[in-house]
Design an enzyme around this catalytic site. Structure first.
Site, PDB file in Angstrom:
ATOM      1  CG  ASN A   1      -0.444  -0.017   2.480  1.00 53.29           C
ATOM      2  OD1 ASN A   1       0.496  -0.752   2.732  1.00 53.29           O
ATOM      3  ND2 ASN A   1      -0.957   0.801   3.361  1.00 53.29           N
TER       4      ASN A   1
ATOM      5  CD  GLU B   1       4.985  -0.729  12.715  1.00 51.49           C
ATOM      6  OE1 GLU B   1       3.815  -0.365  12.905  1.00 51.49           O
ATOM      7  OE2 GLU B   1       5.926  -0.335  13.403  1.00 51.49           O
TER       8      GLU B   1
ATOM      9  CB  CYS C   1      -2.084   0.214   8.345  1.00 53.57           C
ATOM     10  SG  CYS C   1      -0.870   1.533   8.487  1.00 53.57           S
TER      11      CYS C   1
ATOM     12  CD  GLU D   1       8.646  -0.011  10.672  1.00 47.80           C
ATOM     13  OE1 GLU D   1       7.916   0.717   9.986  1.00 47.80           O
ATOM     14  OE2 GLU D   1       9.215  -1.021  10.222  1.00 47.80           O
TER      15      GLU D   1
HETATM   16  P1  NAP Z   1      -0.023  -9.407   3.568  1.00 47.83           P
HETATM   17  O1  NAP Z   1      -0.873 -10.221   2.671  1.00 47.83           O
HETATM   18  O2  NAP Z   1       0.110  -9.833   4.979  1.00 47.83           O
HETATM   19  O3  NAP Z   1       1.417  -9.332   2.866  1.00 47.83           O
HETATM   20  C1  NAP Z   1       2.463  -8.526   3.365  1.00 47.83           C
HETATM   21  C2  NAP Z   1       3.792  -9.087   2.871  1.00 47.83           C
HETATM   22  O4  NAP Z   1       3.986 -10.367   3.469  1.00 47.83           O
HETATM   23  C3  NAP Z   1       3.840  -9.308   1.364  1.00 47.83           C
HETATM   24  O5  NAP Z   1       5.142  -9.019   0.901  1.00 47.83           O
HETATM   25  C4  NAP Z   1       3.531 -10.799   1.244  1.00 47.83           C
HETATM   26  O6  NAP Z   1       4.017 -11.384   0.057  1.00 47.83           O
HETATM   27  C5  NAP Z   1       4.261 -11.331   2.471  1.00 47.83           C
HETATM   28  N1  NAP Z   1       3.806 -12.640   2.931  1.00 47.83           N
HETATM   29  C6  NAP Z   1       2.587 -13.215   2.780  1.00 47.83           C
HETATM   30  N2  NAP Z   1       2.577 -14.450   3.352  1.00 47.83           N
HETATM   31  C7  NAP Z   1       3.808 -14.647   3.896  1.00 47.83           C
HETATM   32  C8  NAP Z   1       4.421 -15.714   4.620  1.00 47.83           C
HETATM   33  N3  NAP Z   1       3.773 -16.842   4.918  1.00 47.83           N
HETATM   34  N4  NAP Z   1       5.711 -15.566   5.018  1.00 47.83           N
HETATM   35  C9  NAP Z   1       6.400 -14.433   4.750  1.00 47.83           C
HETATM   36  N5  NAP Z   1       5.882 -13.391   4.034  1.00 47.83           N
HETATM   37  C10 NAP Z   1       4.592 -13.485   3.632  1.00 47.83           C
HETATM   38  O7  NAP Z   1      -0.505  -7.891   3.588  1.00 47.83           O
HETATM   39  P2  NAP Z   1      -0.880  -6.973   2.330  1.00 47.83           P
HETATM   40  O8  NAP Z   1      -2.228  -7.384   1.834  1.00 47.83           O
HETATM   41  O9  NAP Z   1       0.264  -6.923   1.398  1.00 47.83           O
HETATM   42  O10 NAP Z   1      -0.953  -5.527   3.000  1.00 47.83           O
HETATM   43  C11 NAP Z   1      -2.097  -5.013   3.585  1.00 47.83           C
HETATM   44  C12 NAP Z   1      -2.039  -5.151   5.098  1.00 47.83           C
HETATM   45  O11 NAP Z   1      -0.885  -4.468   5.597  1.00 47.83           O
HETATM   46  C13 NAP Z   1      -3.216  -4.507   5.795  1.00 47.83           C
HETATM   47  O12 NAP Z   1      -3.675  -5.359   6.803  1.00 47.83           O
HETATM   48  C14 NAP Z   1      -2.627  -3.230   6.393  1.00 47.83           C
HETATM   49  O13 NAP Z   1      -3.312  -2.745   7.510  1.00 47.83           O
HETATM   50  C15 NAP Z   1      -1.247  -3.682   6.718  1.00 47.83           C
HETATM   51  N6  NAP Z   1      -0.356  -2.526   6.848  1.00 47.83           N
HETATM   52  C16 NAP Z   1       0.075  -2.161   8.099  1.00 47.83           C
HETATM   53  C17 NAP Z   1       0.871  -1.030   8.262  1.00 47.83           C
HETATM   54  C18 NAP Z   1       1.349  -0.609   9.618  1.00 47.83           C
HETATM   55  O14 NAP Z   1       2.304   0.175   9.682  1.00 47.83           O
HETATM   56  N7  NAP Z   1       0.752  -1.058  10.714  1.00 47.83           N
HETATM   57  C19 NAP Z   1       1.257  -0.278   7.148  1.00 47.83           C
HETATM   58  C20 NAP Z   1       0.818  -0.678   5.895  1.00 47.83           C
HETATM   59  C21 NAP Z   1       0.008  -1.809   5.758  1.00 47.83           C
HETATM   60  P3  NAP Z   1       3.096 -11.624  -1.249  1.00 47.83           P
HETATM   61  O15 NAP Z   1       1.872 -10.796  -1.081  1.00 47.83           O
HETATM   62  O16 NAP Z   1       3.970 -11.190  -2.351  1.00 47.83           O
HETATM   63  O17 NAP Z   1       2.784 -13.080  -1.282  1.00 47.83           O
END
Ligand code: NAP
Length: 492
Positions: free
Chosen positions: A153, A251, A285, A463
């Site tokens: 994002n 995060e 997020c 962070e």
């Molecule tokens: P996600 O599906 O959890 O993926 C995040 C990252 O983790 C991607 O690079 C993904 O790779 C990787 N990943 C997935 N499964 C994994 C595993 N088993 N082992 C290691 N890595 C793995 O999240 P997203 O859909 O990309 O992002 C949206 C989420 O991020 C939302 O929930 C949002 O709230 C959160 N977010 C939080 C913050 C914060 O600072 N708190 C900031 C931004 C976003 P692939 O997708 O390439 O498979």
């Protein structure tokens, strides 16, 4: 049209073809393909880890003085700054975000490298208070190899928030961006390469999380994982890290409350609430996705909010007036839309949006209109789960105690917004809400010098801020004898 990266991966300081699964980068505004290339395989990851280990343990990196290491970070900051146009164009193609937002993200990434360079130059180890005939010091050492796993994002900003402090601390970094937004991380690799950073200290390994990401967590040579992404993935990674007794910072997701009291400046509150949920098309997020309005102004506030929301400009991310662009991917748009349909099934009343915009310019894009839903039960899915799209649920509250209870009735604890002109009340509520960040009469303001992170299911660790470098270091105590005499027994 900007030339897309050629699809090579940055493995241990060399540009190579990946040998993993194919990655397809699409422009979600019309579904066209930006580029396709092979992502990293587990073999590519193993190669990058080996090269990182070698580079990180060399004197040429480990024995650099902090001010010398800082020069690389200043150079990376300069490199980002002079490529803002290209970086933001690539991010907009890869994510559908507005160009104004991706330019701001690139500028913030440059600022992050500059901040950690300056911090590195000015961070002191400490002499502790002397209690014996030894000189006692507390010093910090790098951890070793850091796996940085980021979501789609805000790619360049999330990358910088991890890579800058981890390199500043003297580590090597293996960055795995999301498969939906890999391009800007590869662009960052070009800039880092140009800074002259010794080869091997930085790699970019896009690829499936279940394959590339999990190896970057499980591998015994990885000393720490810094992860930003969903709560469900974060939980999985925390379990793996626990098996290794390895530190991990998380995060994660949010479902943040926005609270409007009866004494708030209504214009300020409306603009803050709308920016909080609808900017970045709700894919944030910290999106303020649960709105609580004092019952005495509920109807009036909601009517004005719906009117203003209907005026938001939805459209082409390259148009400078656009406020809401497409979502990251058609699959994600369908997920958001399904959440709204289920909310209607649960008795929710759509006040605006609730569908994709109509018109030839929207037909091929992953668009969804800013949506406001009322009459929802606090236990329902739409109130409890993170939608990660432009969807706001609204609820009335009676008094301070009632709103604190409702706002805290969530597994998440990332952020909160409060609008009131009564400062003591703002202070009391801000302290009582479970959240890592609270904004008062504003929303989504950020500063690299202010720590960021979540409570409860929104994460572990912080962070940014002056402790940011220390999060990638291990503290060591040193005792240096000052007497030169043989050791005495029982001198405790
Ligand atoms: P996600 O599906 O959890 O993926 C995040 C990252 O983790 C991607 O690079 C993904 O790779 C990787 N990943 C997935 N499964 C994994 C595993 N088993 N082992 C290691 N890595 C793995 O999240 P997203 O859909 O990309 O992002 C949206 C989420 O991020 C939302 O929930 C949002 O709230 C959160 N977010 C939080 C913050 C914060 O600072 N708190 C900031 C931004 C976003 P692939 O997708 O390439 O498979």
């Amino acid at each position: 049209m900007i030339k897309m990266p050629d699809g090579k991966l940055f493995i241990g300081g060399e540009w190579k073809n990946g040998s993993g699964q194919e990655i397809v980068s699409i422009f979600p505004v019309d579904g066209s393909i930006n580029c396709t290339f092979k992502g990293a395989s587990q073999e590519d990851v193993l190669e990058a880890i080996e090269l990182a280990k070698n580079a990180q343990s060399k004197d040429s990196w480990l024995s650099l003085k902090p001010y010398e290491r800082a020069q690389y970070l200043y150079s990376i900051a300069d490199g980002i700054e002079s490529n803002i146009e290209r970086i933001s164009q690539i991010q907009t193609r890869d994510t559908g975000k507005t160009l104004s937002e991706t330019s701001a993200l690139a500028r913030s990434a440059s600022g992050t490298f500059r901040y950690y360079a300056a911090l590195l130059e000015s961070s002191d180890d400490s002499l502790t208070s002397q209690r014996s005939d030894s000189l006692t010091l507390s010093v910090y050492e790098p951890l070793g190899l850091i796996s940085a796993i980021t979501p789609w994002n805000s790619p360049i900003a999330s990358d910088a928030q991890k890579v800058a402090p981890a390199l500043a601390a003297g580590n090597a970094v293996l960055l795995k961006p999301s498969s939906w937004s890999p391009l800007v991380s590869l662009e960052l690799a070009k800039i880092i390469e140009s800074s002259g950073l010794p080869k091997g200290l930085f790699s970019v390994l896009p690829g499936a999380g279940s394959e590339v990401g999990s190896l970057l967590v499980e591998h015994p040579d990885i000393s720490k994982v810094t992860f930003t992404g969903s709560t469900s993935t974060g939980r999985e990674l925390a379990t793996q890290a626990a098996q290794k007794l390895m530190p991990i910072s998380l995060e994660l997701g949010g479902k943040s409350p926005a609270i409007v009291f009866e004494d708030a400046d209504i214009d300020v509150a409306i603009s803050g609430v709308m920016f909080g949920i609808f900017s970045s098309t709700g894919q944030s997020c910290i999106a303020g996705s649960r709105l609580f309005i004092h019952e005495s102004i509920y109807d009036e506030f909601l009517e004005r909010l719906v009117n203003e929301t209907n005026k938001l400009i939805v459209g082409d991310p390259y148009e400078k007036d656009t406020q809401v662009s497409s979502l990251i991917h058609h699959d994600h748009r369908d997920k958001v839309s399904a959440y709204v349909d289920r909310a209607i099934g649960d008795g929710g009343r759509i006040l605006c949006g609730g569908k994709a915009p109509i018109g030839a310019e929207f037909e091929k894009g992953a668009y969804y209109l800013p949506t406001i839903i009322a009459d929802v039960k606090s236990s329902s899915e739409i109130v409890q789960e993170e939608v990660f799209g432009p969807v706001l649920v609204v609820m009335p509250f009676k008094d301070e105690g009632d709103v604190i209870e409702q706002a805290n009735d969530s597994q998440y604890g990332l952020a909160c917004g409060i609008w009131t002109n009564n400062f003591p009340k703002a202070w009391r509520v801000a302290r009582a809400i479970n959240a890592g960040t609270v904004w008062i009469n504003t929303y989504k303001q950020f500063s690299i010098s202010t720590p960021f992170g979540g409570e409860k299911s929104s994460g572990i660790g912080r962070e940014k801020g002056s402790d940011g470098i220390r999060a990638y270091m291990s503290q060591k105590s040193l005792y240096i004898d000052l007497t030169g005499k043989p050791h005495q027994w029982a001198n405790l």
